[in-house]
Design a protein around this motif. Structure first.
Motif, PDB file in Angstrom:
ATOM      1  N   LEU A 100      -4.474  12.404  67.200  1.00 17.48           N
ATOM      2  CA  LEU A 100      -4.493  11.048  66.651  1.00 17.48           C
ATOM      3  C   LEU A 100      -5.856  10.719  66.069  1.00 17.48           C
ATOM      4  CD1 LEU A 100      -2.470   9.088  69.386  1.00 17.48           C
ATOM      5  CD2 LEU A 100      -1.699   9.695  67.092  1.00 17.48           C
ATOM      6  N   ASP A 101      -6.922  11.096  66.790  1.00 18.50           N
ATOM      7  CA  ASP A 101      -8.275  10.818  66.308  1.00 18.50           C
ATOM      8  C   ASP A 101      -8.570  11.606  65.034  1.00 18.50           C
ATOM      9  OD1 ASP A 101     -10.927   9.571  66.711  1.00 18.50           O
ATOM     10  OD2 ASP A 101     -11.583  11.650  66.988  1.00 18.50           O
ATOM     11  N   LEU A 102      -8.083  12.855  64.968  1.00 21.04           N
ATOM     12  CA  LEU A 102      -8.316  13.690  63.795  1.00 21.04           C
ATOM     13  C   LEU A 102      -7.763  13.037  62.537  1.00 21.04           C
ATOM     14  CD1 LEU A 102      -9.167  16.426  62.516  1.00 21.04           C
ATOM     15  CD2 LEU A 102      -6.888  17.273  63.128  1.00 21.04           C
ATOM     16  N   TYR A 103      -6.620  12.382  62.671  1.00 22.75           N
ATOM     17  CA  TYR A 103      -5.986  11.767  61.505  1.00 22.75           C
ATOM     18  C   TYR A 103      -6.213  10.251  61.444  1.00 22.75           C
ATOM     19  CZ  TYR A 103      -3.847  16.269  60.748  1.00 22.75           C
ATOM     20  OH  TYR A 103      -3.656  17.606  60.504  1.00 22.75           O
ATOM     21  N   GLY A 104      -7.207   9.771  62.196  1.00 20.89           N
ATOM     22  CA  GLY A 104      -7.626   8.385  62.071  1.00 20.89           C
ATOM     23  C   GLY A 104      -6.605   7.376  62.533  1.00 20.89           C
ATOM     24  N   ALA A 159      -7.964  -3.030  70.246  1.00 17.98           N
ATOM     25  CA  ALA A 159      -7.675  -1.598  70.351  1.00 17.98           C
ATOM     26  C   ALA A 159      -8.375  -1.021  71.573  1.00 17.98           C
ATOM     27  CB  ALA A 159      -8.119  -0.872  69.085  1.00 17.98           C
ATOM     28  N   ILE A 160      -8.118   0.260  71.834  1.00 17.88           N
ATOM     29  CA  ILE A 160      -8.757   0.975  72.928  1.00 17.88           C
ATOM     30  C   ILE A 160     -10.039   1.613  72.392  1.00 17.88           C
ATOM     31  CG2 ILE A 160      -8.478   2.785  74.668  1.00 17.88           C
ATOM     32  CD1 ILE A 160      -6.558   0.474  75.021  1.00 17.88           C
ATOM     33  N   PRO A 161     -11.171   1.474  73.083  1.00 19.65           N
ATOM     34  CA  PRO A 161     -12.422   2.070  72.590  1.00 19.65           C
ATOM     35  C   PRO A 161     -12.289   3.575  72.387  1.00 19.65           C
ATOM     36  CG  PRO A 161     -12.856   0.574  74.413  1.00 19.65           C
ATOM     37  CD  PRO A 161     -11.374   0.737  74.336  1.00 19.65           C
ATOM     38  N   GLN A 162     -12.922   4.068  71.338  1.00 14.97           N
ATOM     39  CA  GLN A 162     -12.878   5.493  71.039  1.00 14.97           C
ATOM     40  C   GLN A 162     -13.581   6.271  72.151  1.00 14.97           C
ATOM     41  OE1 GLN A 162     -14.029   6.354  67.086  1.00 14.97           O
ATOM     42  NE2 GLN A 162     -13.875   8.577  67.274  1.00 14.97           N
ATOM     43  N   GLY A 163     -12.993   7.406  72.514  1.00 16.01           N
ATOM     44  CA  GLY A 163     -13.595   8.249  73.546  1.00 16.01           C
ATOM     45  C   GLY A 163     -12.994   8.074  74.919  1.00 16.01           C
ATOM     46  N   ARG A 164     -12.228   6.985  75.133  1.00 11.08           N
ATOM     47  CA  ARG A 164     -11.594   6.817  76.435  1.00 11.08           C
ATOM     48  C   ARG A 164     -10.482   7.856  76.586  1.00 11.08           C
ATOM     49  NH1 ARG A 164     -10.414   2.967  80.698  1.00 11.08           N
ATOM     50  NH2 ARG A 164      -8.402   3.596  81.571  1.00 11.08           N
ATOM     51  N   GLN A 165     -10.396   8.468  77.761  1.00  7.55           N
ATOM     52  CA  GLN A 165      -9.446   9.540  77.999  1.00  7.55           C
ATOM     53  C   GLN A 165      -8.104   9.040  78.511  1.00  7.55           C
ATOM     54  OE1 GLN A 165      -9.873  12.818  77.054  1.00  7.55           O
ATOM     55  NE2 GLN A 165     -11.587  11.806  76.030  1.00  7.55           N
ATOM     56  N   GLY A 189       3.425   1.070  69.522  1.00 10.70           N
ATOM     57  CA  GLY A 189       4.451   1.457  68.571  1.00 10.70           C
ATOM     58  C   GLY A 189       3.966   2.233  67.373  1.00 10.70           C
ATOM     59  N   LEU A 190       2.638   2.421  67.230  1.00  6.85           N
ATOM     60  CA  LEU A 190       2.059   3.176  66.110  1.00  6.85           C
ATOM     61  C   LEU A 190       2.627   2.728  64.761  1.00  6.85           C
ATOM     62  CD1 LEU A 190       1.995   6.787  67.632  1.00  6.85           C
ATOM     63  CD2 LEU A 190       0.209   5.035  67.691  1.00  6.85           C
ATOM     64  N   PRO A 191       2.480   1.437  64.421  1.00  4.53           N
ATOM     65  CA  PRO A 191       3.089   0.939  63.182  1.00  4.53           C
ATOM     66  C   PRO A 191       2.340   1.392  61.937  1.00  4.53           C
ATOM     67  CG  PRO A 191       1.776  -0.768  64.205  1.00  4.53           C
ATOM     68  CD  PRO A 191       1.778   0.389  65.166  1.00  4.53           C
ATOM     69  N   ASN A 192       3.094   1.569  60.854  1.00  3.64           N
ATOM     70  CA  ASN A 192       2.556   1.779  59.511  1.00  3.64           C
ATOM     71  C   ASN A 192       1.513   2.901  59.460  1.00  3.64           C
ATOM     72  OD1 ASN A 192       4.091  -0.400  58.302  1.00  3.64           O
ATOM     73  ND2 ASN A 192       2.744  -1.777  59.430  1.00  3.64           N
ATOM     74  N   ILE A 193       1.924   4.083  59.922  1.00  6.28           N
ATOM     75  CA  ILE A 193       1.094   5.279  59.810  1.00  6.28           C
ATOM     76  C   ILE A 193       1.844   6.310  58.963  1.00  6.28           C
ATOM     77  CG2 ILE A 193      -0.095   4.864  61.995  1.00  6.28           C
ATOM     78  CD1 ILE A 193       1.694   7.029  63.255  1.00  6.28           C
ATOM     79  N   PRO A 194       1.150   7.304  58.391  1.00  2.00           N
ATOM     80  CA  PRO A 194       1.818   8.251  57.491  1.00  2.00           C
ATOM     81  C   PRO A 194       2.493   9.424  58.190  1.00  2.00           C
ATOM     82  CG  PRO A 194      -0.540   8.639  57.479  1.00  2.00           C
ATOM     83  CD  PRO A 194      -0.318   7.436  58.342  1.00  2.00           C
ATOM     84  N   PHE A 195       2.548   9.404  59.530  1.00  2.00           N
ATOM     85  CA  PHE A 195       3.155  10.490  60.284  1.00  2.00           C
ATOM     86  C   PHE A 195       4.115   9.913  61.318  1.00  2.00           C
ATOM     87  CE2 PHE A 195      -1.297  11.548  59.340  1.00  2.00           C
ATOM     88  CZ  PHE A 195      -1.131  12.660  58.528  1.00  2.00           C
ATOM     89  N   CYS A 196       4.996  10.769  61.838  1.00  2.00           N
ATOM     90  CA  CYS A 196       5.728  10.378  63.033  1.00  2.00           C
ATOM     91  C   CYS A 196       5.129  11.139  64.218  1.00  2.00           C
ATOM     92  CB  CYS A 196       7.231  10.621  62.908  1.00  2.00           C
ATOM     93  SG  CYS A 196       7.725  12.296  62.508  1.00  2.00           S
ATOM     94  N   PHE A 197       4.986  10.448  65.326  1.00  2.00           N
ATOM     95  CA  PHE A 197       4.348  11.013  66.515  1.00  2.00           C
ATOM     96  C   PHE A 197       5.380  11.667  67.432  1.00  2.00           C
ATOM     97  CE2 PHE A 197       2.698  10.487  70.885  1.00  2.00           C
ATOM     98  CZ  PHE A 197       1.520  11.216  70.768  1.00  2.00           C
ATOM     99  N   GLU A 198       6.535  11.051  67.504  1.00  2.00           N
ATOM    100  CA  GLU A 198       7.675  11.612  68.224  1.00  2.00           C
ATOM    101  C   GLU A 198       8.930  11.000  67.621  1.00  2.00           C
ATOM    102  OE1 GLU A 198       7.936   8.693  72.102  1.00  2.00           O
ATOM    103  OE2 GLU A 198       6.649  10.464  72.258  1.00  2.00           O
TER     104      GLU A 198
END
Length: 690
Positions: free
Chosen positions: A428-432, A514-520, A549-558
């Motif tokens: 997810l982080d790789l693709y922003g 959002a969730i801070p970047q780097g949190r595991q 829900g990962l709205p309005n992204i260019p990929f499907c996650f599942e």
């Protein structure tokens, strides 16, 4: 029985079809030609078996007539009636047989000559109808004839429900100090291409289940019907109303879901809830999202619980979780029993008076039951206003409970299966892409409405670190900062005050969370409540804000992410958002604000969104306008302004409002405002079907 029969018949027909293609029938030339005829005959037989299995018994029909006061009835017949045994529904009297089918008119059924019925010939003066047909549009055709003849109160009862989806819901109903206004919309023309009026039935009952009124109303395609306690001569009344119908599919099967809104109008406040037809939840279910605002002294929480059809009394248990002197405590107590057909309201402050009289904070209420039950409705009130007058109302939702070990209904004993895996976060982080996000609108200062977030620990894994970003209404980021938002110490957060404390100039815009970047350990599920409070009438009104829900992204996650009401395994999203609308001009009138939120999980998302707004009058006429919105923004508009823009008529103050896109996902909030005292109530918009 019906579902088992249908399952067997469907399986048998599928086996025959398969055999005709690759099985026994396909390998034997002698009988191959007979395969199609065999299949057709078998289908006819099995369809008839299923239809007969879905015939209502005479006892059931008698009870329906009794429930709705049918003393004189007529029978609707057509060419399929020959396969139906039409019972005699005593003690009601039959006035005759009727049809809109010329092939039947003049013929005899049960020794009675069939008479014509149409918008020209009129309808008999009766209380109700028996629809004796297997035709899936027969009852709808009768509805249309009744509607055209202003006879929508004649009860329509189907003998066969083989093609119909039954719907049932209930709503708490008050009269006196609080008026109840319910707007029911027939939007099946949009969702199922159904152009006919739908026959809705209602029963009004006391808390003890005693019926005091019942009837039917027909709603044309796209239309609205209003149930208003102020027109029903009820006096001081507390009870519930049941709304039900059967709906046959035209192009696809109807789902047992219909969203409608209930407004509770008090002297100085209004509150809103919605119902949609959800049934009971399982016995392992815990109902969550009950809370008591800590900053409102004298505030009281009241729970309404309903037992629709459990033969044994329900024995709900209230679980109160709270913090005291920095430590979390949990207290479980029996609530009032709920007999079958009864509704019970219980003051949670009285039940836990010894606990709540102490210095406690972050109070949360969970309700469990030994038997399956509908989700409870919760009400906020104070001692300073009349009894049964509500500042806020919402229903709980159900999940599993792990409270004693964790102090949190969502919090697991371990992270496994509840948080994103490391490789998922890396991708997810790789693709922003943010793994979780929420956007909540901030109104311009002249509206004098503060935006509120409520966090009550509704998370699959404990989390209190967030990143807050503030965007103006052009989608430009004005402010960003990490914040510790801990439900244990500060569950209610005023976003306007938060921005002012951080020296942010407030204009129309929104908070992006959002969730801070780097949190595991990022939970899959995390939800907050949204709320508003008008500064000139400062009580809190809330609804579920939704998140994820990962709205309005260019990929499907599942398969089901991004979420869609229409598709799976694709990033394409579209939406049809629905709400009721109220506009009544003048100083004592009402108006409805809509806040349309355009959110993306993409960190660099920059695609604007074009959407259409449909305003539908009570008689089903449609008026459309259009808007464009930037990402990370909210488009806010008042219904009155849209009515002026589209020249929609104002004969009735009640409307249905739709927001539509073909290639973006939007969410929406609806805020009803009474002009004379700035009383407001909040609800979320929703899709027409679940």
């Amino acid at each position: 029985m019906g579902s088992n029969v249908q399952s067997f018949l469907d399986k048998s027909k599928n086996n025959l079809k398969k055999s005709a293609k690759v099985g026994f029938l396909s390998r034997h030339k002698v009988i191959r030609k007979s395969g199609k005829a065999i299949l057709t005959q078998f289908s006819s037989v099995t369809d008839g078996m299923y239809q007969r299995s879905q015939m209502r018994s005479t006892e059931t029909l008698v009870n329906i007539f009794k429930r709705f006061g049918v003393k004189k009835y007529a029978v609707l017949v057509d060419c399929t009636t020959k396969d139906i045994k039409v019972p005699d529904i005593k003690p009601a009297s039959c006035l005759g047989y009727y049809s809109y089918d010329l092939r039947c008119i003049g013929k005899k059924f049960n020794k009675q000559t069939v008479k014509p019925i149409s918008y020209e010939s009129g309808v008999p003066d009766c209380d109700g109808w028996l629809v004796a047909s297997f035709n899936h549009v027969a009852a709808y055709t009768l509805n249309e004839i009744l509607y055209d003849n202003n006879k929508g109160d004649q009860i329509v009862t189907r003998i066969s429900i083989s093609e119909a989806t039954p719907y049932y819901s209930y709503s708490d109903f008050f009269s006196g100090n609080t008026a109840t206004v319910i707007q029911v919309h027939n939007y099946f023309d949009r969702l199922y291409e159904n152009p006919f009026p739908i026959d809705f039935r209602f029963c009004l009952k006391t808390f003890e289940g005693r019926q005091i009124d019942s009837g039917q109303f027909l709603i044309p395609a796209g239309g609205t019907y209003v149930i208003d306690s102020r027109t029903m001569n009820l006096g001081d009344f507390c009870g519930y109303i049941e709304i039900e119908f059967e709906a046959e599919g035209i192009t696809s099967k109807v789902r047992p879901f219909l969203q409608y809104y209930i407004d509770y109008l008090g002297d100085k406040s209004i509150a809103c809830n919605h119902q949609s037809g959800f049934g009971t939840f399982g016995t392992d279910c815990c109902f969550i999202r009950g809370f008591l605002p800590d900053n409102e002294p004298g505030h009281r929480l009241v729970a309404a619980m309903f037992n629709h059809n459990q033969r044994e009394p329900l024995q709900p248990k209230a679980i109160l979780e709270y913090f005291q002197n920095g430590e979390q405590h949990r207290n479980e107590r029996d609530m009032k029993k709920v007999e079958r057909g009864h509704m019970v309201m219980q003051d949670i402050n009285e039940l836990f008076s010894d606990v709540l009289s102490k210095n406690v904070s972050a109070v949360r209420l969970f309700i469990k039951s030994d038997l399956s039950m509908h989700r409870p409705n919760l009400y906020h009130t104070t001692k300073s206003i009349p009894e049964n007058t509500w500042l806020n109302t919402y229903h709980q939702t159900g999940t599993s409970y792990r409270g004693e070990k964790s102090g949190n209904p969502y919090r697991p004993d371990s992270a496994e299966g509840h948080v994103y895996k490391e490789d998922e976060l890396e991708k997810l982080d790789l693709y922003g892409i943010y793994p979780w996000q929420l956007h909540y609108p901030i109104f311009p200062e002249y509206e004098k409405i503060d935006s509120i977030l409520g966090y009550h620990g509704e998370s699959e894994f404990p989390i209190k670190e967030f990143t807050f970003q503030y965007f103006d209404n052009k989608g430009i980021k004005i402010y960003e900062n990490d914040k510790i938002y801990d439900y244990q110490t500060d569950p209610i957060l005023n976003l306007n005050n938060y921005l002012k404390d951080n020296n942010v100039q407030i204009s129309s815009g929104g908070i992006f969370c959002a969730i801070p970047q780097g949190r595991q350990n990022v939970p899959y599920s995390l939800a907050l409540d949204g709320g508003f409070s008008h500064r000139l009438n400062p009580y809190l009104t809330t609804t579920s804000a939704g998140a994820g829900g990962l709205p309005n992204i260019p990929f499907c996650f599942e398969e089901t992410l991004p979420r869609s009401t229409e598709f799976k395994s694709t990033p394409h999203q579209s939406v049809k958002l629905f709400s009721r609308g109220v506009f009544l001009d003048g100083p004592d009138g009402f108006d409805t604000m809509f806040s349309i939120i355009y959110l993306s999980s993409g960190k660099n998302y920059d695609r604007s969104c074009y959407f259409e707004i449909d305003v539908v009058t009570a008689d089903g006429k449609n008026y459309t306008t259009r808007r464009t919105i930037s990402p990370y923004c909210a488009s806010n508009f008042w219904l009155g302004d849209i009515i002026n823009e589209t020249k929609a008529p104002t004969d009735s103050p009640y409307y249905a409002v739709w927001v539509r896109t073909t290639n973006r996902l939007l969410t929406g909030l609806t805020l009803l405002k009474r002009k004379k005292d700035n009383a407001i109530s909040l609800e979320h918009m929703y899709y027409g079907k679940f």
